[in-house]
Design an enzyme around this catalytic site. Structure first.
Site, PDB file in Angstrom:
ATOM      1  N   SER A 326       4.302 -18.766  -4.236  1.00  0.00           N
ATOM      2  CA  SER A 326       4.484 -19.144  -2.833  1.00  0.00           C
ATOM      3  C   SER A 326       5.514 -20.241  -2.625  1.00  0.00           C
ATOM      4  O   SER A 326       5.910 -20.499  -1.492  1.00  0.00           O
ATOM      5  CB  SER A 326       3.143 -19.591  -2.256  1.00  0.00           C
ATOM      6  OG  SER A 326       2.202 -18.555  -2.388  1.00  0.00           O
ATOM      7  N   ASP A 365      -3.578 -10.333   1.354  1.00  0.00           N
ATOM      8  CA  ASP A 365      -3.312 -11.755   1.536  1.00  0.00           C
ATOM      9  C   ASP A 365      -4.318 -12.490   0.663  1.00  0.00           C
ATOM     10  O   ASP A 365      -5.373 -11.970   0.322  1.00  0.00           O
ATOM     11  CB  ASP A 365      -3.509 -12.142   3.011  1.00  0.00           C
ATOM     12  CG  ASP A 365      -2.894 -13.480   3.333  1.00  0.00           C
ATOM     13  OD1 ASP A 365      -1.791 -13.495   3.930  1.00  0.00           O
ATOM     14  OD2 ASP A 365      -3.480 -14.523   2.933  1.00  0.00           O
ATOM     15  N   CYS A 384       0.730 -17.975   4.308  1.00  0.00           N
ATOM     16  CA  CYS A 384       0.293 -16.623   4.671  1.00  0.00           C
ATOM     17  C   CYS A 384       1.147 -15.585   3.931  1.00  0.00           C
ATOM     18  O   CYS A 384       2.367 -15.562   4.061  1.00  0.00           O
ATOM     19  CB  CYS A 384       0.408 -16.433   6.172  1.00  0.00           C
ATOM     20  SG  CYS A 384       0.117 -14.732   6.666  1.00  0.00           S
TER      21      CYS A 384
END
Lengths: 620, 363
Positions: A326, A365, A384
């Site tokens: 991420s 997710d 997200c």
């Protein structure tokens, strides 16, 4: 005896003898002339030739190796020095019974069988009057013990020399590297005359890449030697020029904070100053002791290092390839904004999964119940996945590749040490070449959240973070900021090298992304909100959690630690302060679990220390 | 008889003595340098020198007739000792040359350097000259026996000098050119035979002489280093005590057989010319004495000894300058070493005796 006719005969005989004597005299003269012409030939006609021979007989040129430059940290702590060492040396010529002498020496100083073996090997290569070392690295006690007993050992002496020493041992080995004995490979590409007296050469890290600064210039002395090669006197001497001292950008106190915070886990921590590229922290854990390599590591220790499952020899900072996870999202966001695929406030519905039209497969997710309506700010703050699946899908692999390339993903950072990996930013052409397949849309999706083929080194992440903090200005990371002359103390600063500017058409995009990253730590519901609590300054960050697929270093593991080895890598990138960034960090804790839990707190500790240390906030 | 000069009363020939002393002084000076400035070496050499000079004076007192009478006794004793050496001799440097007489060590071959020319001169002195063929043959046998015994030790250098001494006398005695040349041809034909009897080290020396660069660190080392010493000395030399080849020990045997190289290195071509002048002075004085001797024995012996002295010089200088193979022959009166010094001095003593015992009859 005197008979009558003898008298007459005497006359005859004396004239015969006289004739023969005169004849002999002529022969003698001729032979003498022959000798004289020979001497004339040698002394006058061939004089120059024999003078040269005579000179080369007696005059030998011996090199004097220069003293290697020292390496200092930013805070002036010595990181690589030349330590006087004492070795026990023997001159075989001066000893009647070498074996007996060694036996006697054994009684006062520990001498291993391996020492004796090495001594015997070295002795064969040397002349009888040359020193041969029996024991290296005597400690002070041993030196003193020998000094007391010295009278008993003529022909044995303690000789001082210089040995490269790294007082920090394993703490900074991956940045500094080490020197070791010159081997055959080194000989091929070095200036033989300048290294004629040198025994060691930089093999790794700064020691290697700054070899030409550190080494210095060799000196020479002309010595007169006798027929046995013994030096009689010094005729002429050209002093060697010592190597340049290096001043690193490493902030040793910060390095120590980082090491302590990592608590011995496997991982890498890089901190750099985004303004000039100075690398403040360079942690690759675990490290190893470079001092063992200086005079040759024994094969047992070396095998242990090689076979360790922790892979201490790998320089994780520049060679460790990790999925960015991420931490790639802020950069993805920027690429999306710049390409007009999303406006900052555009919302994407996140039900907890994403699937491509016409496909059943659901891309999950990390939050099962989903994030609901999500704009870019929220998508970064809460990390997200669905938002970035959809963004990536709409951008397409080519635009992602172009955009992320600008931040240096998939390229070496150009840091001033060698051995760097370029890791991997995938593209269509790469996949065709490397795997021989076309690019699948699903691969674009997972690239959007930093998974899949994407790999980056901690150094790349730090550089990209610094680029973000600089709002697009790329700067090359560096470990050495200046050199100094050890005699004149003259300092020569090395310029920091700035690169291109990332092409972002609207400056507010930077502010939008940075404010989102600020809320990762300072905002309510940010993934690393605990890390930002009570900070006296603002910082921006992004957590990452990478599934373990890369870094093929744990093929052999036993059942007990499968669990640990299969845990996710924890990642965190951050910079501080937000308003005027002075430090950018990339942290990877291997199998550390979540980025917010394991990696982010390390950054906070480092920021706190750094901000106080640099008087950016009040101390205490 | 009453008008005899001081020299004749003391039985000393002053010109010869002067030449000898000059050489000895040169020798001491060079030995000091070649021996690494070791004054003790010079002292020891000076003591040997004094002993040798005393020997010379003693011998010079003997009337030549007395010396002639001693000739064949000395020769026989010498031959016996040479045979004894073969069985009981001490080994030194791989050769059996020495007889240990407890008080001092003695080389019988050294004695032969004198007794062979004495014997030949004595033998020929009462024969008509030039000697006839059979006489020449017996002289050859007289020379060959000790020479072969010495060569067997093996000591090629001394054997060569002994042979040279004997043949010098024979040559002066007027051996016919035809005989001489046929002997020369015989010797040339016998050379391969000699090769067969030579020791390995002797063969090596000859081969090395032919091409010293073949084995620069082994057998050729002496010659190469000597040539470097001489050549680097130049015309004026490097100066006394400044010879690097000798002081740094590149030159082997520097105070003995190769002292000429040290001399050349330090005193150069100029020094060599002066040294050769001194030698020529001594030789010409010796030949002068030979010509003016009053009897055949004196004439033959004086010229034979003088010629032998020259052979010493020539062989040594030729060897050091690389023109002859390496044979162990010292530079007379200059090289360090006692034995050859004593022999040489006694030889000069004989020459002096021949000159100073002349009788001038007044009619």
């Amino acid at each position: 005896m005197a008979k009558e006719f003898n008298l007459k005969n005497q006359d005859h005989e004396s004239s015969l003898v006289a004739r023969r004597v005169y004849f002999s005299a002529v022969i003698i003269l001729l032979l003498i002339i022959m000798i004289i012409s020979r001497v004339f030939y040698l002394t006058v006609l061939q004089h120059e030739h024999y003078t040269t021979l005579s000179l080369s007989n007696r005059v030998k040129i011996t090199p004097i190796p220069p003293i290697r430059g020292l390496i200092y940290s930013r805070d002036g702590v010595i990181l690589a020095e030349n330590k006087p060492t004492f070795s026990l040396e023997i001159i075989p010529e001066q000893i009647k019974d070498v074996d007996e002498t060694i036996a006697q020496l054994k009684k006062i100083i520990t001498i291993e069988d391996s020492d004796i073996e090495r001594f015997k090997k070295a002795r064969k290569k040397k002349r009888r009057f040359e020193n041969v070392s029996l024991r290296l690295n005597l400690n002070k006690e041993e030196v003193a013990l020998f000094a007391v007993n010295r009278h008993r050992f003529p022909g044995v002496d303690v000789v001082a020399g210089l040995n490269r020493y790294y007082p920090l041992a394993e703490k900074l080995v991956h940045a500094i590297g080490y020197v070791a004995r010159i081997d055959e490979d080194d000989v091929k590409n070095l200036d033989e005359s300048n290294y004629s007296g040198t025994t060691h050469i930089g093999k790794l890290g700064i020691e290697k890449s700054y070899e030409s600064f550190l080494h210095g210039d060799v000196g020479f002395q002309q010595v007169e030697v006798n027929a046995q090669g013994r030096v009689i006197r010094v005729l002429d001497r050209t002093a060697p020029k010592p190597g340049k001292n290096l001043h690193l950008t490493i902030d040793l106190s910060l390095q120590q904070i980082a090491i302590d915070a990592l608590e011995g886990r496997r991982g890498a921590i890089v901190a750099m100053d985004p303004r000039n590229g100075d690398v403040l922290t360079f942690v690759s854990s675990p490290g190893y002791d470079p001092n063992k390599f200086v005079n040759g590591i024994d094969s047992k220790s070396y095998k242990a290092l090689l076979s360790s499952t922790d892979k201490p020899l790998i320089n994780r900072v520049i060679q460790g390839k990790y999925p960015p996870g991420s931490t790639l999202k802020p950069f993805m966001g920027l690429v999306g904004l710049e390409n007009g695929v999303r406006a900052f406030s555009d919302e994407t519905w996140c039900p907890g999964w994403f699937s491509l039209k016409g496909y059943e497969h659901r891309y999950r997710d990390w939050k099962k119940q989903g994030h609901g309506h999500t704009n870019l700010h929220k998508a970064i703050m809460q990390s997200c996945d669905v938002y970035f699946y959809s963004l990536a899908y709409e951008l397409g692999i080519d635009r992602i590749y172009d955009g992320l390339s600008q931040f240096g993903f998939g390229q070496v950072t150009g840091i001033d040490i060698g051995g760097e990996s370029s890791a991997l930013l995938p593209s269509k052409s790469w996949k065709r070449g490397a795997i021989g397949q076309a690019w699948f849309p699903g691969e674009t999706l997972i690239l959007g959240i930093g998974q899949g083929y994407a790999l980056s080194t901690p150094m790349q992440l730090a550089k990209a973070t610094a680029t973000l903090a600089n709002k697009g200005q790329v700067i090359r990371p560096r470990l050495v900021s200046s050199t100094s002359n050890s005699i004149t103390n003259e300092v020569n600063s090395l310029p920091s090298i700035t690169g291109h500017k990332v092409g972002i058409s609207n400056g507010s995009y930077w502010d939008e992304i940075i404010s989102s990253m600020k809320d990762v730590v300072h905002g309510v519901g940010g993934t690393a909100w605990r890390t930002g609590l009570n900070a006296e300054y603002n910082f921006a960050g992004k957590t990452g959690t990478a599934q373990v697929i890369g870094i093929a270093q744990d093929k052999e593991y036993n059942k007990e630690d499968i669990a640990e080895k299969f845990q996710d890598h924890a990642l965190f990138i951050a910079f501080a302060p937000v308003e005027a960034p002075r430090i950018a960090i990339a942290i990877i804790v291997e199998n550390g679990g979540g980025g917010s839990k394991t990696a982010a707190p390390i950054a906070r500790k480092m920021f706190d220390h750094y901000m106080k240390n640099r008087d950016l906030i009040s101390k205490g | 008889m009453e008008e005899r000069s001081l020299g004749q009363r003391l039985h000393i020939d002053f010109p010869l003595l002067l030449g000898i002393l000059v050489l000895c002084v040169i020798g001491l000076v060079v030995i000091y340098s070649a021996g690494g400035q070791d004054i003790n070496l010079v002292y020891r050499q000076a003591v040997k020198l004094l002993i040798a000079l005393v020997g010379m004076f003693v011998v010079a007192q003997l009337p030549p007739a007395e010396i002639a009478r001693w000739s064949y006794k000395l020769y026989l004793v010498g031959i016996i000792l040479l045979i004894v050496v073969i069985f009981y001799g001490d080994v030194g440097k791989g050769a059996q040359r020495w007889l240990d007489l407890k008080v001092f060590r003695f080389q019988p071959s050294e004695l032969m350097k004198l007794s062979v020319p004495m014997m030949v001169a004595y033998y020929l002195s009462d024969k008509t000259l030039p000697p006839r063929f059979l006489r020449v043959l017996s002289v050859c046998a007289m020379i060959a026996i000790p020479v072969l015994l010495i060569a067997k030790q093996p000591d090629l250098g001394t054997a060569l000098l002994v042979a040279a001494a004997g043949f010098s006398v024979l040559f002066i005695a007027g051996i016919s050119w035809r005989l001489l040349s046929s002997m020369g041809i015989l010797a040339a034909a016998g050379a391969p035979l000699l090769w067969y009897f030579m020791h390995d080290y002797q063969k090596r020396r000859v081969l090395t002489f032919l091409n010293p660069e073949n084995d620069p660190l082994g057998a050729g080392y002496h010659t190469i280093q000597a040539k470097i010493a001489i050549g680097s000395g130049g015309f004026y030399g490097k100066g006394w005590l400044n010879g690097t080849q000798s002081h740094l020990e590149f030159l082997p045997e520097r105070s003995t057989d190769f002292i000429f190289a040290v001399f050349c290195e330090e005193f150069g071509m100029l020094g060599v010319l002066l040294l050769i002048c001194v030698y020529l002075f001594i030789i010409s004085r010796g030949l002068y004495i030979a010509i003016n001797a009053q009897h055949t024995f004196g004439r033959l012996l004086a010229s034979g000894l003088t010629l032998t002295f020259f052979v010493y010089i020539f062989v040594n200088m030729g060897m050091v300058t690389g023109q002859l193979p390496v044979v162990g022959v010292p530079l007379p009166l200059v090289s360090h070493g006692g034995t050859s010094m004593v022999t040489l001095m006694i030889g000069f003593g004989i020459i002096m005796a021949i000159h100073t015992h002349r009788r001038f009859l007044s009619f």
